[in-house]
Write a protein that holds these residues in place. Structure first.
Motif, PDB file in Angstrom:
ATOM      1  N   MET A  33       0.783  -1.351   0.008  1.00  0.00           N
ATOM      2  CA  MET A  33       0.052   0.028   0.062  1.00  0.00           C
ATOM      3  C   MET A  33       0.894   1.198   0.153  1.00  0.00           C
ATOM      4  SD  MET A  33      -3.047  -0.843   0.060  1.00  0.00           S
ATOM      5  CE  MET A  33      -4.108   0.525   0.532  1.00  0.00           C
ATOM      6  N   PHE A  34       1.903   1.337   0.676  1.00  0.00           N
ATOM      7  CA  PHE A  34       2.872   2.255   0.820  1.00  0.00           C
ATOM      8  C   PHE A  34       3.683   2.438  -0.266  1.00  0.00           C
ATOM      9  CE2 PHE A  34       1.539   2.309   5.237  1.00  0.00           C
ATOM     10  CZ  PHE A  34       1.208   3.647   5.788  1.00  0.00           C
ATOM     11  N   THR A  68      10.206   2.636   8.107  1.00  0.00           N
ATOM     12  CA  THR A  68       9.725   4.016   8.212  1.00  0.00           C
ATOM     13  C   THR A  68       8.105   3.968   8.193  1.00  0.00           C
ATOM     14  OG1 THR A  68       9.436   3.940   5.620  1.00  0.00           O
ATOM     15  CG2 THR A  68      11.556   4.714   6.465  1.00  0.00           C
ATOM     16  N   ILE A  69       7.482   3.089   8.282  1.00  0.00           N
ATOM     17  CA  ILE A  69       5.859   2.819   8.197  1.00  0.00           C
ATOM     18  C   ILE A  69       5.464   3.007   9.695  1.00  0.00           C
ATOM     19  CG2 ILE A  69       4.013   1.514   7.853  1.00  0.00           C
ATOM     20  CD1 ILE A  69       5.228  -0.030   5.631  1.00  0.00           C
ATOM     21  N   ASP A  70       4.663   4.206  10.112  1.00  0.00           N
ATOM     22  CA  ASP A  70       4.082   4.273  11.137  1.00  0.00           C
ATOM     23  C   ASP A  70       2.849   3.356  11.406  1.00  0.00           C
ATOM     24  OD1 ASP A  70       3.194   5.448  13.634  1.00  0.00           O
ATOM     25  OD2 ASP A  70       2.848   7.262  13.039  1.00  0.00           O
ATOM     26  N   ASP A  96       7.231  -4.082   6.761  1.00  0.00           N
ATOM     27  CA  ASP A  96       8.051  -2.523   7.052  1.00  0.00           C
ATOM     28  C   ASP A  96       8.831  -2.250   5.934  1.00  0.00           C
ATOM     29  OD1 ASP A  96       8.432  -0.271   8.228  1.00  0.00           O
ATOM     30  OD2 ASP A  96       8.840  -1.043  10.259  1.00  0.00           O
ATOM     31  N   MET A  97       9.062  -0.892   5.620  1.00  0.00           N
ATOM     32  CA  MET A  97       9.672  -0.249   4.340  1.00  0.00           C
ATOM     33  C   MET A  97      10.974   0.525   4.968  1.00  0.00           C
ATOM     34  SD  MET A  97       8.409   2.044   1.480  1.00  0.00           S
ATOM     35  CE  MET A  97       7.005   0.729   0.946  1.00  0.00           C
ATOM     36  N   ASP A  98      12.152   0.179   4.456  1.00  0.00           N
ATOM     37  CA  ASP A  98      13.264   0.935   4.902  1.00  0.00           C
ATOM     38  C   ASP A  98      13.300   2.460   3.971  1.00  0.00           C
ATOM     39  OD1 ASP A  98      14.515   0.629   2.287  1.00  0.00           O
ATOM     40  OD2 ASP A  98      15.886  -0.856   2.979  1.00  0.00           O
ATOM     41  N   GLU A  99      14.291   3.333   4.361  1.00  0.00           N
ATOM     42  CA  GLU A  99      14.137   4.697   3.542  1.00  0.00           C
ATOM     43  C   GLU A  99      14.414   4.672   2.153  1.00  0.00           C
ATOM     44  OE1 GLU A  99      17.140   7.067   5.566  1.00  0.00           O
ATOM     45  OE2 GLU A  99      16.064   7.278   7.610  1.00  0.00           O
ATOM     46  N   ALA A 100      15.056   3.419   1.603  1.00  0.00           N
ATOM     47  CA  ALA A 100      15.274   3.180   0.075  1.00  0.00           C
ATOM     48  C   ALA A 100      14.151   2.836  -0.364  1.00  0.00           C
ATOM     49  CB  ALA A 100      16.535   2.337   0.089  1.00  0.00           C
ATOM     50  N   GLY A 101      13.065   2.355   0.439  1.00  0.00           N
ATOM     51  CA  GLY A 101      11.828   1.643  -0.120  1.00  0.00           C
ATOM     52  C   GLY A 101      11.860   0.243  -0.201  1.00  0.00           C
ATOM     53  N   ASP A 111      -3.084   5.278   1.234  1.00  0.00           N
ATOM     54  CA  ASP A 111      -3.477   5.568   2.499  1.00  0.00           C
ATOM     55  C   ASP A 111      -4.374   4.278   2.860  1.00  0.00           C
ATOM     56  OD1 ASP A 111      -3.723   6.123   4.984  1.00  0.00           O
ATOM     57  OD2 ASP A 111      -4.796   8.185   4.798  1.00  0.00           O
ATOM     58  N   PRO A 112      -4.070   3.322   3.915  1.00  0.00           N
ATOM     59  CA  PRO A 112      -4.714   2.561   4.399  1.00  0.00           C
ATOM     60  C   PRO A 112      -5.955   2.889   5.017  1.00  0.00           C
ATOM     61  CG  PRO A 112      -2.483   1.759   4.745  1.00  0.00           C
ATOM     62  CD  PRO A 112      -2.514   3.177   4.368  1.00  0.00           C
TER      63      PRO A 112
END
Length: 300
Positions: free
Chosen positions: A217-218, A256-258, A242-247, A223-224
């Motif tokens: 989704m991100f 980076t995902i909240d 989860d996703m790191d800063e490089a995607g 936006d979920p």
């Protein structure tokens, strides 16, 4: 004609066999480490097990597919030692439904969901249903569409939606629920429409639920929470990734995902089961430990 002979080392052992032996050695090390961690009061696994959560923490076994290839029973013993209670299967690795059910029971695990490729439904919906019921699944999830299955144009997804209604009805009659798992390609505009929206709008909400993969989704810049508001109660399953800063992929809670605002809207989404997943990881034990710990805190 292709040369199908395997390359052989000077000792007479094929490279394939050497790779298999190394895979087994790594698996044994991981299994031993997990058992030790589960027994040590100061361990991450023990600490995570002390967290009380309103619902079980789940794991998508695709994360450990290499280990499942070596030994399904040992892999399930490992995830139980880390603290997981719920599993989502992505293949049974040659084991019969009755065998899988017994292993789950012996390890104190349940498997509310399984990924079943669209091609398996083509072979026979009833056989998919029978197998799922014998294992003890509640959901059967279409996990992915190949490029050939995606085709071109939006009509492909309209036809898929109609087909999912038929499959979903057969599942419902048997006491199962069909679901669909997203990637990012369902958000690529086709003929002015999003395939994901077509699947949501043109399938009966009672016949097909959605398994929302939060990473994808991100990745698609969606936006979920917007989807939760537009289709409340529709997202019965989640993949927590989860996703790191490089995607790229990251262990849950390190990227980076909240997740907190998403988990806060669990009731609105209708979620019943959440599964930790990481498609690619160099340290599988660390990944599943960190995921368990992070989700336990989110659910506490």
């Amino acid at each position: 004609m292709k040369n199908t002979a395997r390359s052989v080392s000077c000792s007479g052992t094929s490279n394939f066999d050497l790779a298999q032996q190394e895979s087994r050695r790594r698996f044994i090390k991981l299994s031993t480490a997990a058992m030790g961690l589960a027994a040590m009061p100061g361990s991450i696994a023990f600490a995570a097990n002390q967290l009380t959560s309103p619902s079980a923490v789940g794991l998508q076994l695709y994360t450990l597919r290499d280990m499942m290839t070596v030994s399904l029973p040992a892999t399930l013993k490992l995830v139980a030692a880390v603290g997981y209670k719920e599993l989502e299967f992505a293949g049974y690795f040659g084991h019969k439904a009755s065998e899988v059910k017994t292993i789950l029971h012996n390890e104190g695990l349940s498997a509310p969901s399984a990924h079943i490729g669209l091609a398996e439904f083509d072979k026979g919906v009833n056989s998919v249903i029978d197998h799922a019921l014998e294992v003890g699944h509640q959901y059967v999830v279409i996990p992915y569409l190949t490029e050939e299955q995606r085709g071109t144009g939006i009509d492909v997804y309209k036809k898929l939606a109609a087909r999912c209604n038929v499959i979903g009805e057969a599942c419902n009659k048997a006491g199962l629920q069909l679901a669909y798992h997203n990637h990012a390609f369902e958000f690529e505009v086709r003929n002015g429409q999003l395939p994901y929206d077509v699947l949501l709008n043109e399938t009966d909400k009672n016949l097909m639920s959605m398994e929302m993969d939060l990473f994808w989704m991100f990745k698609a810049n969606k936006d979920p929470l917007t989807y939760f508001r537009q289709h409340p109660g529709r997202f019965k399953l989640w993949h927590v990734k989860d996703m790191d800063e490089a995607g790229n992929f990251a262990d849950v809670g390190t990227g980076t995902i909240d997740f907190a605002p998403i988990f806060a809207q669990s009731a609105l989404s209708g979620v019943e089961h959440r599964f930790i997943e990481r498609d690619k990881t160099d340290d599988k034990l660390k990944t599943i430990q960190q995921g368990y710990k992070a989700m336990s805190k989110l659910l506490a």
